[in-house]
Write a protein that holds these residues in place. Sequence first.
Motif: not given
Length: 503
Positions: A12-22, A116-128, A282-286
């Motif tokens: 999760f930390v790495a994925t969200f970091s990737a989003f922020s860095l991209f 960036a878009v993909m890692t943001l979405f994946t970060s949300y799934l990882l948080l879940n 999952y309503v939020i990403p929808i």
Amino acid sequence: MEPGFLLLATSFVATFSAFSLFLAKKESLGEFSLYLATSTTFAALLLLVNYFVTDTFSIWYVYANSNAEMPLAYKISAVWAGKEGSLLLWVVLNLMVTSLYINWGVKDRKKAKVAAVMTLFTSYLLLNLLIFSNPFTVLPYTPPDGAGLNPLLRTVEMILHPPVVFLAYSLAALLYSVIVANSEGERTIARLTWLSLTLGILIGSLWAYKTLGWGGFWGWDPVENASLLPWLTLTAYFHLTRGRDFFAYLTFSLVLFATLVTRSGIISSVHSFGGEVSDYSYVIPILASLAPLVVRARQFSISSLCNQNLPILFLSAVIVVFLGTIAGVSVEVSREYYFVTFLPVFALIVLLVVLKIKKVSMPATLLHLGVIFLFVGATSVWLFEESKTITLDSEGYKLLDLSISEDAEKYTLTAIVKTPDGVIAPKVYFYKVAGNNRVSSVEIIPTVLWDNYYSIKSFDLDNNVVTLEYYRVPLINAVWLGSALMLLGALLRFSGKVFKLGG
């Protein structure tokens, strides 16, 4: 701390970091974080597989979905049988397709935006995963055995169906991200997504028909409908000259809708997990996925769409299936609703396909022939299928033998029956697990024009009595032939373009 949870937290930390860095245009560091996230989530998945294979029942998820007597293949498929493991599989596939995409062709700023878009979405799934659906929760004690996998899921199709479907969902997310970032490879990714969605639906249909004993390949169940919706919008995407982005966005939004329906249990379904309040997250990403759709809708011309016959028909099909599905929240929607609303639209689509079939290439011709065969077969099954209950020792049916056997995981009741169509041996399995442990094994005697489909409805061992459920399923082979032609046509059309991102 449990190693699997630690791996997920690191991911999760790495994925969200990737989003922020991209996002901050630090592509090299972002790429490193993406690979770290991919490695740690894949390691977490492998660790979970190991827990299942080694019967580590101290892990709650393993205890709930496996037992010591299960065959190895089913222990592996049990990894994605529940919502925790399947969500982990989805996260792994998201990160893998993102890593592959940014290394496919020339790296540029647009690809960084996609990542960036993909890692943001994946970060949300990882948080879940971390907060609500942790597959590595440890029990306070170690049970001697597990509760066992749901008997309905102990099939070969279960090994294949979820990975194919979640690959399609990951590719739909990638398609969405590519269009948001205006990056390359849109058509190629769209074709891959369509192929995966089609194959996933076909495997599910075969599963329902040949294994589960429900007498049909499609039951208009809400979860089935939810999987059909993104397929319809993505098919419409390929028939548009303008407004294509709108349907690509809608495809991903409907993938998320299918996730909500399956995981929350908001609509009663034999396929849903039956969820908790957290599954409504999952309503939020929808809602988030609809943002660019709303923005682009201003540029989307309804009149232009209406001038394109096939897309407007596909959109009509989406609307009637969607309305029938969400109506299931408060009322029971019978299949007759779909016969009255969906079938006429399907018929018009096929009519237009017939009129245009000579004007397309050979691969497209095969694909369109598949649609025609699918329509003929599906319509025949839905409208003309016959069913009846058969009492043995009447009308040419005779019970030759009735026996019960046992192995480590189940009891098996076998009836040897002489029928006008030949000798059959339908079975009923009674698994040694709690809950709904009865599963029928059907006997199908095929002919060119129909299938003779038998399953055991009831039995009385004391009196040596068996009652059969019989279905005469007309032109079901046209469904399988049509599906195969569609896949073959799409594969041939796709041939030679896999490594050419421009599509």
